[in-house]
Design a protein around this motif. Structure first.
Motif, PDB file in Angstrom:
ATOM      1  N   ARG A  30       0.826  -1.205   0.000  1.00  0.00           N
ATOM      2  CA  ARG A  30       0.000   0.000   0.000  1.00  0.00           C
ATOM      3  C   ARG A  30       0.863   1.258   0.000  1.00  0.00           C
ATOM      4  O   ARG A  30       2.047   1.224   0.351  1.00  0.00           O
ATOM      5  CB  ARG A  30      -0.913   0.029   1.239  1.00  0.00           C
ATOM      6  CG  ARG A  30      -2.071  -0.952   1.179  1.00  0.00           C
ATOM      7  CD  ARG A  30      -2.961  -0.803   2.410  1.00  0.00           C
ATOM      8  NE  ARG A  30      -3.428   0.566   2.575  1.00  0.00           N
ATOM      9  CZ  ARG A  30      -4.493   1.101   1.969  1.00  0.00           C
ATOM     10  NH1 ARG A  30      -5.211   0.361   1.155  1.00  0.00           N
ATOM     11  NH2 ARG A  30      -4.839   2.350   2.181  1.00  0.00           N
ATOM     12  N   SER A  56     -17.037   1.289  -5.996  1.00  0.00           N
ATOM     13  CA  SER A  56     -16.251   0.058  -6.138  1.00  0.00           C
ATOM     14  C   SER A  56     -15.422   0.086  -7.408  1.00  0.00           C
ATOM     15  O   SER A  56     -15.859   0.587  -8.448  1.00  0.00           O
ATOM     16  CB  SER A  56     -17.173  -1.163  -6.159  1.00  0.00           C
ATOM     17  OG  SER A  56     -17.836  -1.299  -4.922  1.00  0.00           O
ATOM     18  N   GLN A  59     -11.922  -5.041  -8.523  1.00  0.00           N
ATOM     19  CA  GLN A  59     -12.013  -6.268  -7.727  1.00  0.00           C
ATOM     20  C   GLN A  59     -12.975  -6.122  -6.549  1.00  0.00           C
ATOM     21  O   GLN A  59     -12.906  -6.899  -5.588  1.00  0.00           O
ATOM     22  CB  GLN A  59     -10.623  -6.652  -7.209  1.00  0.00           C
ATOM     23  CG  GLN A  59      -9.595  -6.906  -8.295  1.00  0.00           C
ATOM     24  CD  GLN A  59      -9.984  -8.070  -9.184  1.00  0.00           C
ATOM     25  OE1 GLN A  59     -10.449  -9.108  -8.701  1.00  0.00           O
ATOM     26  NE2 GLN A  59      -9.799  -7.920 -10.490  1.00  0.00           N
ATOM     27  N   GLN A  61     -13.032  -3.609  -4.510  1.00  0.00           N
ATOM     28  CA  GLN A  61     -12.454  -2.757  -3.474  1.00  0.00           C
ATOM     29  C   GLN A  61     -13.088  -1.359  -3.529  1.00  0.00           C
ATOM     30  O   GLN A  61     -13.386  -0.841  -4.593  1.00  0.00           O
ATOM     31  CB  GLN A  61     -10.924  -2.655  -3.624  1.00  0.00           C
ATOM     32  CG  GLN A  61     -10.422  -1.885  -4.825  1.00  0.00           C
ATOM     33  CD  GLN A  61     -10.329  -2.715  -6.097  1.00  0.00           C
ATOM     34  OE1 GLN A  61     -11.067  -3.658  -6.278  1.00  0.00           O
ATOM     35  NE2 GLN A  61      -9.414  -2.350  -6.992  1.00  0.00           N
ATOM     36  N   THR A  62     -13.302  -0.775  -2.358  1.00  0.00           N
ATOM     37  CA  THR A  62     -13.929   0.535  -2.262  1.00  0.00           C
ATOM     38  C   THR A  62     -12.891   1.645  -2.399  1.00  0.00           C
ATOM     39  O   THR A  62     -11.888   1.658  -1.685  1.00  0.00           O
ATOM     40  CB  THR A  62     -14.662   0.692  -0.918  1.00  0.00           C
ATOM     41  OG1 THR A  62     -15.696  -0.298  -0.831  1.00  0.00           O
ATOM     42  CG2 THR A  62     -15.282   2.080  -0.788  1.00  0.00           C
ATOM     43  N   THR A 113      -6.632   2.497  -5.778  1.00  0.00           N
ATOM     44  CA  THR A 113      -6.551   1.232  -5.050  1.00  0.00           C
ATOM     45  C   THR A 113      -5.253   1.154  -4.242  1.00  0.00           C
ATOM     46  O   THR A 113      -4.170   1.452  -4.747  1.00  0.00           O
ATOM     47  CB  THR A 113      -6.604   0.047  -6.034  1.00  0.00           C
ATOM     48  OG1 THR A 113      -7.876   0.044  -6.695  1.00  0.00           O
ATOM     49  CG2 THR A 113      -6.401  -1.283  -5.320  1.00  0.00           C
ATOM     50  N   SER A 118      -8.419   4.681   0.435  1.00  0.00           N
ATOM     51  CA  SER A 118      -9.106   3.631  -0.326  1.00  0.00           C
ATOM     52  C   SER A 118      -8.666   2.237   0.097  1.00  0.00           C
ATOM     53  O   SER A 118      -7.592   2.049   0.663  1.00  0.00           O
ATOM     54  CB  SER A 118      -8.854   3.821  -1.824  1.00  0.00           C
ATOM     55  OG  SER A 118      -9.526   4.970  -2.299  1.00  0.00           O
ATOM     56  N   GLU A 119      -9.508   1.259  -0.202  1.00  0.00           N
ATOM     57  CA  GLU A 119      -9.206  -0.125   0.111  1.00  0.00           C
ATOM     58  C   GLU A 119      -8.215  -0.713  -0.889  1.00  0.00           C
ATOM     59  O   GLU A 119      -7.952  -0.141  -1.937  1.00  0.00           O
ATOM     60  CB  GLU A 119     -10.491  -0.958   0.115  1.00  0.00           C
ATOM     61  CG  GLU A 119     -11.447  -0.618   1.252  1.00  0.00           C
ATOM     62  CD  GLU A 119     -12.691  -1.479   1.237  1.00  0.00           C
ATOM     63  OE1 GLU A 119     -13.450  -1.431   2.228  1.00  0.00           O
ATOM     64  OE2 GLU A 119     -12.914  -2.216   0.241  1.00  0.00           O
ATOM     65  N   GLY A 120      -7.703  -1.890  -0.524  1.00  0.00           N
ATOM     66  CA  GLY A 120      -6.759  -2.597  -1.377  1.00  0.00           C
ATOM     67  C   GLY A 120      -5.498  -2.924  -0.609  1.00  0.00           C
ATOM     68  O   GLY A 120      -4.905  -2.034   0.000  1.00  0.00           O
ATOM     69  N   LYS A 121      -5.092  -4.200  -0.659  1.00  0.00           N
ATOM     70  CA  LYS A 121      -3.896  -4.603   0.070  1.00  0.00           C
ATOM     71  C   LYS A 121      -2.628  -4.041  -0.545  1.00  0.00           C
ATOM     72  O   LYS A 121      -1.590  -3.958   0.117  1.00  0.00           O
ATOM     73  CB  LYS A 121      -3.816  -6.132   0.112  1.00  0.00           C
ATOM     74  CG  LYS A 121      -4.922  -6.792   0.937  1.00  0.00           C
ATOM     75  CD  LYS A 121      -4.760  -8.296   0.950  1.00  0.00           C
ATOM     76  CE  LYS A 121      -5.856  -8.949   1.784  1.00  0.00           C
ATOM     77  NZ  LYS A 121      -5.728 -10.435   1.794  1.00  0.00           N
TER      78      LYS A 121
END
Length: 349
Positions: A30, A56, A59, A61-62, A113, A118-121
Motif C-alpha cells: 500500500r 467500487s 475487484q 475494493q472501495t 486502489t 481507499s481499500e486494497g492490500k
C-alpha cells in the motif's frame, strides 16, 4: 555457440525475474503517504466544500474521495474527474483542485486502489490506475446528481497515464482531457524511475519491464499512451510537460511522438526548465525537490531506528504555502482549456 545461446537465455530470464521482483516491490504494498506531512483538505481553502463519495473498483475494493466545489459558483460549468500520481493520494493536489473549482467546476478526486483512504492490500499494478479511473467514470454515469454535467478528465503523472489510457474506452463519454507529465508507458515510467534512483542508463531494461508489466497489469496494459492518443478522433486533449523532468523524461512522454503532436485535437505545451510538477512555480518545484531529498536521505540514513526527534522537527518544518505554490499562467491555461471543452460539448446538445 550453444553455450553462448544458453548463457544469453539464462541472463534474459534472470533480468526478467528481477523486473518482476522490482514491480512487486513497487506495487506489491500500500501507499499511505508520509504521516509526518500535512495533507491539505477543503477546510484549508475558504469557500471550498467537499461531498464525500465512495464507489467500487475492478475487484470490488472501495475507493474513497470527494466531490469538491465552491458554493458561490452557482450552476457548475462541468465536472472534472481528477486522477492523482504516485506517492500520495488526491489530497496532494488540493491547491489545484481548489483552483479548478474556483473556475466553476465540480471536481471528483479519489484515492487509487491501495492508496491512503481507499481499500486494497496493494497498489496492484501501474495499469490499476486506469481501472480505477474507469470505475470513477461509471460511478458518475450512475449518479443522478452529477451525470448531467459534461466531464473533463485530468491527471498528473500516473494519473495522466490513466487518463490517456482510458481514452481508448471512454472517448465518447468525456468532453476533454488534461494531462500533466504523463509517461508514455508503464515500462518507460519504471525505467525513468530506476534511472533517477540509480543514476545509470536503464533504457535497455525496457523490454523486460514491458513484459513484466503486462504479466502484472494484464494484456490491456500493452498499449502506449501515444498509440491511444494517435487514435483519438475528436476529444480535445491538452498535454503539459517540463523539459527538465527526470521522473518522466521527454523521450518517454506521449507528446514526444510526432503522430501525437500532429493531431488537430491535441494541444502540446513543453515548459522550459520545468520538472515534474509543471502546475507549480519553478521556485515551488525546487523547494519541493530539496525538501523531499533531505527527508528521504534522513530516512535512508537512520532506517528502522527512525529519524531523531530534533532532526525530524527540522526536516518537517515545511513552508506549505511555498511547497504548494501554483504557477498561475499554467493553471489559467488549464482552466481555460477545460471551460472551452465543456462549452463546446454544451453547444452540441
Amino acid at each position: 555457440m550453444g553455450w553462448i545461446f544458453c548463457f544469453a537465455a539464462a541472463f534474459a530470464v534472470m533480468i526478467f525475474l528481477l523486473a518482476l521482483f522490482f514491480l512487486h516491490a513497487v506495487f506489491g504494498s500500500r501507499c499511505e503517504g508520509d504521516p509526518q506531512l500535512r495533507y491539505l483538505t477543503n477546510e484549508n481553502f475558504d469557500g471550498l466544500s467537499a461531498e464525500p463519495v465512495s464507489f467500487s473498483s475492478s475487484q470490488g475494493q472501495t475507493l474513497r474521495g470527494a466531490v469538491y466545489f465552491r458554493r458561490d459558483a452557482g450552476e457548475f460549468a462541468g465536472l472534472v474527474l481528477f486522477a492523482h500520481g504516485m506517492g500520495g493520494g488526491h489530497r496532494s493536489y488540493m491547491t489545484e483542485i481548489n483552483t479548478i473549482a474556483s473556475a466553476g467546476f465540480a471536481v471528483l478526486a479519489y484515492d487509487n486502489t491501495g492508496t491512503m483512504a481507499s481499500e486494497g492490500k496493494s497498489l496492484g499494478s501501474f495499469y490499476q490506475a486506469v481501472r480505477d479511473l474507469q470505475a470513477a467514470l461509471a460511478f458518475l454515469r450512475k449518479n443522478s446528481e452529477w451525470s448531467r454535467y459534461p466531464v473533463v478528465l485530468a491527471g498528473h503523472s500516473w494519473g495522466g497515464y490513466a487518463v490517456c489510457q482510458a481514452l481508448a474506452y471512454e472517448e465518447e463519454h468525456v468532453a476533454g482531457a488534461v494531462v500533466f507529465s504523463a509517461p508514455n508507458s508503464a515500462a518507460g515510467a519504471i525505467c525513468d524511475g530506476a534511472r533517477s534512483m540509480m543514476g545509470i542508463e536503464t533504457g535497455w531494461l525496457r523490454p523486460f519491464f514491458a513484459a513484466a508489466s503486462i504479466i502484472r497489469g494484464g494484456w490491456a496494459s500493452r498499449h502506449s499512451s501515444a498509440a491511444i492518443l494517435a487514435q483519438t478522433s475528436h476529444v480535445p486533449v491538452l498535454l503539459l510537460q517540463g523539459d527538465a523532468d527526470t521522473s518522466v523524461r521527454l523521450p518517454n512522454s506521449p507528446l514526444f511522438r510526432e503522430a501525437v503532436r500532429q493531431k488537430k485535437n491535441i494541444t502540446s505545451v513543453i515548459y522550459e526548465d520545468r520538472t515534474h510538477n509543471v502546475y507549480q512555480t519553478k521556485e515551488s518545484e525546487q523547494y519541493l525537490a530539496s525538501t523531499m531529498e533531505a527527508i528521504n536521505a534522513a530516512k535512508k540514513k537512520y532506517g528502522k531506528a527512525g529519524i531523531p526527534d530534533l532532526e525530524k522537527k527540522q526536516l518537517y518544518d515545511i513552508d506549505y504555502a511555498l511547497i504548494t505554490q501554483e504557477d498561475p499562467v499554467v493553471m489559467k491555461t488549464v482552466t481555460d482549456f477545460m471551460l472551452a471543452c465543456v462549452n463546446a460539448e454544451t453547444e452540441k446538445i
